[in-house]
Design a protein around this motif. Structure first.
Motif, mmCIF file in Angstrom:
data_model
loop_
_atom_site.group_PDB
_atom_site.id
_atom_site.type_symbol
_atom_site.label_atom_id
_atom_site.label_comp_id
_atom_site.label_asym_id
_atom_site.label_seq_id
_atom_site.Cartn_x
_atom_site.Cartn_y
_atom_site.Cartn_z
ATOM 1 N N PHE A 198 0.250 -9.276 -2.769
ATOM 2 C CA PHE A 198 0.997 -9.050 -1.524
ATOM 3 C C PHE A 198 0.330 -9.812 -0.377
ATOM 4 N N GLY A 218 1.760 -13.969 1.783
ATOM 5 C CA GLY A 218 2.186 -14.190 3.174
ATOM 6 C C GLY A 218 1.076 -14.786 3.994
ATOM 7 N N TYR A 271 0.332 -10.958 9.365
ATOM 8 C CA TYR A 271 0.411 -9.519 9.084
ATOM 9 C C TYR A 271 0.278 -8.646 10.321
ATOM 10 N N LYS A 287 7.254 -9.040 9.800
ATOM 11 C CA LYS A 287 7.918 -8.895 8.502
ATOM 12 C C LYS A 287 6.983 -8.254 7.473
ATOM 13 N N ARG A 288 5.708 -8.613 7.554
ATOM 14 C CA ARG A 288 4.754 -8.142 6.538
ATOM 15 C C ARG A 288 3.756 -7.183 7.173
ATOM 16 N N TYR A 309 11.542 -5.599 6.338
ATOM 17 C CA TYR A 309 10.075 -5.643 6.261
ATOM 18 C C TYR A 309 9.582 -5.364 4.843
ATOM 19 N N GLU A 310 8.359 -5.820 4.585
ATOM 20 C CA GLU A 310 7.687 -5.510 3.330
ATOM 21 C C GLU A 310 6.359 -4.860 3.680
#
Lengths: 329, 329
Positions: free
Chosen positions: B16, B20, B23, B87-88, B111-112
């Motif tokens: 994860f 990306g 964060y 988003k992350r 979002y993740e």
């Protein structure tokens, strides 16, 4: 495999133990957690090795350590002085011979003594000396000795060793809390030691007398003008009224020290004979051993004590003034 | 080699992070030591892996954790809500989504989220979830994650992890102090962490306001007839007069609990809006979560809380009576 000097000493200790059959195990007067735990741990090891042992201390064992296996067999010398003498002695946690106190009267003239201790000031008064000044507690050395003897630890011994570590490191909070201490603690917990119950019993719980002394003490806190020195006092009448014993005063001085901004905390305890006993604690800047020495006392740079032959009203300003000078010099 | 389920989760977390570049790291509202330390430790790992990160918390960071590397960059959402979305997300030490608080308003619609937590009640609200309920603190999981990522720990990260362990185990005194915790602590100390300075700063030192609250509280201690329940109260006027902030009340209830013989300690805190907040602590016999539930509150069997819409004079006897019933049933 490299055999260290320390391993050699452990081997000497084991040879000493195996060379006899009947032991007196003694620790220092007014025993603390490490003293009682060390006594219990040595007793455990001797039993496992099939040896007889009598445990004797000049002073009574504080009630809070009574749960340790073997502690109930520790003879209080002043109350029940044994009628026999001993040839083979194991002294634990005693930095010098005098710390053994009156129990030394039980040694035969040609005694042999195994001295196991962690105090840097230990003067090697034994026939065999296992002194490791970088050990946080004497029980840490006993842990090594038990490993060296290849006797598998059980819950009883592990609890004694954990108790000594816990009390001599202030609950893993003092600077002697080394990686090795934490590794040993990990192993002891893995053996089933109930660390949280020991911490609760030995470090968290207060007697009603302790609580009353704390309440009284907090109501009496005094500060220097710059708030860097904080002190409190306890008089004989307070102890009587509260029904407190000397061990109830343990830790009280830390409340003076631990206030934000305080550099030196002091507990003044007036005694029945008109003296004042001062316990000094430093947050780091002041060397309170040097201050105590001005009054004929001594100790460590961060924890020391001295006695003054003067009433509180005279003794307190004298010591506070000396601390103030030390902090500004 | 056996790859455990937990190792798989750590690998998912690492994927994860590696998937990306930008964060948001968030922890729970009113962050405690583990929350701030976890935020700092994740920030450290992201930096080492070349990732950008913004740290945001709904609440201010308590001053006593300001020393942690990265803590100074944590944005206080209520004061300076950022003007961008993320988003992350990496959420640490949050048992459920609501604990993230208003910071959730900054999440993009798609979002993740990587959820790293140790609370047994964690409801796996993340896209990826690394939940280890037997970890004493979220930093313990982050220690494993950093090992898994094969990033060598430095003093900065080690200090953050030690801080989280220290605060979430009450200084290695709670029952969550596992052998693994002590082993991790040993490794961190070996890296140079100054455990005793952290313990002094985080656990021993009291602010002047804390001291004054303690003095006031001890003077107000009340006991049930059998001395098994002990309680104290603090009013809004006390907080104002002393100049205390809510975090100064931390630990005060333990003084009621820790008295010899006491089974339940209670702190009643009257609020400005006429409510009373009760904090209950049990020595083990009473389930204080069940008692708090009677008043619409909740928590753990040994530590719980509830609110009563009543003045102190009404709220206190009600709660004390309920505790008395629980202790005799």
């Amino acid at each position: 495999m490299i055999i260290s000097e320390y391993d050699n000493r452990l081997q000497d200790a084991l040879s000493f133990i195996n060379g006899g059959d009947d032991y007196l195990v003694v620790s220092h007067v007014q025993p603390d957690g490490d003293a009682v735990s060390s006594t219990a741990a040595v007793f455990w090891l001797l039993s496992k090795l099939g040896k007889r042992a009598v445990l004797i201390n000049e002073s009574p064992i504080p009630q809070k350590f009574a749960f340790l296996a073997g502690a109930e067999t520790i003879v209080h010398y002043r109350e029940q002085p044994p009628q026999r003498k001993f040839k083979r002695i194991i002294a634990v946690d005693c930095a010098d011979f005098r710390r053994i106190g009156d129990v030394a009267a039980l040694f035969e003239e040609q005694y042999e003594l195994l001295n196991i201790d962690h105090h840097p000031t230990n003067d090697r008064y034994g026939t065999v000396n296992v002194v490791r000044p970088d050990a946080a507690a004497t029980v840490e050395i006993l842990y090594d000795l038990i490993q060296h003897a290849a006797v598998p630890l059980d819950l009883e011994a592990a609890t004694a060793i954990y108790t000594g570590l816990l009390t001599d490191t202030g609950g893993f909070r003092y600077s002697n809390t080394s990686p090795q201490v934490m590794e040993v603690a990990a192993n002891l917990l893995a053996l089933g030691v109930s660390g949280h119950q020991l911490a609760d019993h030995l470090l968290e719980r207060m007697t009603v007398a302790q609580l009353k002394l704390l309440r009284l003490g907090l109501n009496r806190l005094q500060f220097s003008g710059d708030n860097k020195i904080c002190w409190l006092y306890i008089e004989p009448a307070d102890m009587k009224e509260i029904g407190a014993v000397p061990e109830d005063l343990e830790g009280l001085v830390n409340y003076a020290l631990n206030i934000e901004g305080v550099e030196v905390g002091i507990l003044f305890k007036a005694t029945d004979n008109g003296e004042v006993k001062a316990s000094l604690r430093s947050a780091g800047k002041a060397d309170v051993a040097a201050i105590a020495q001005l009054f004929g006392g001594g100790g460590h740079t961060r924890a020391s004590g001295c006695r003054l032959a003067a009433p509180l009203a005279e003794a307190m300003p004298k010591v506070v003034e000396a601390v103030g000078k030390a902090l500004t010099s």
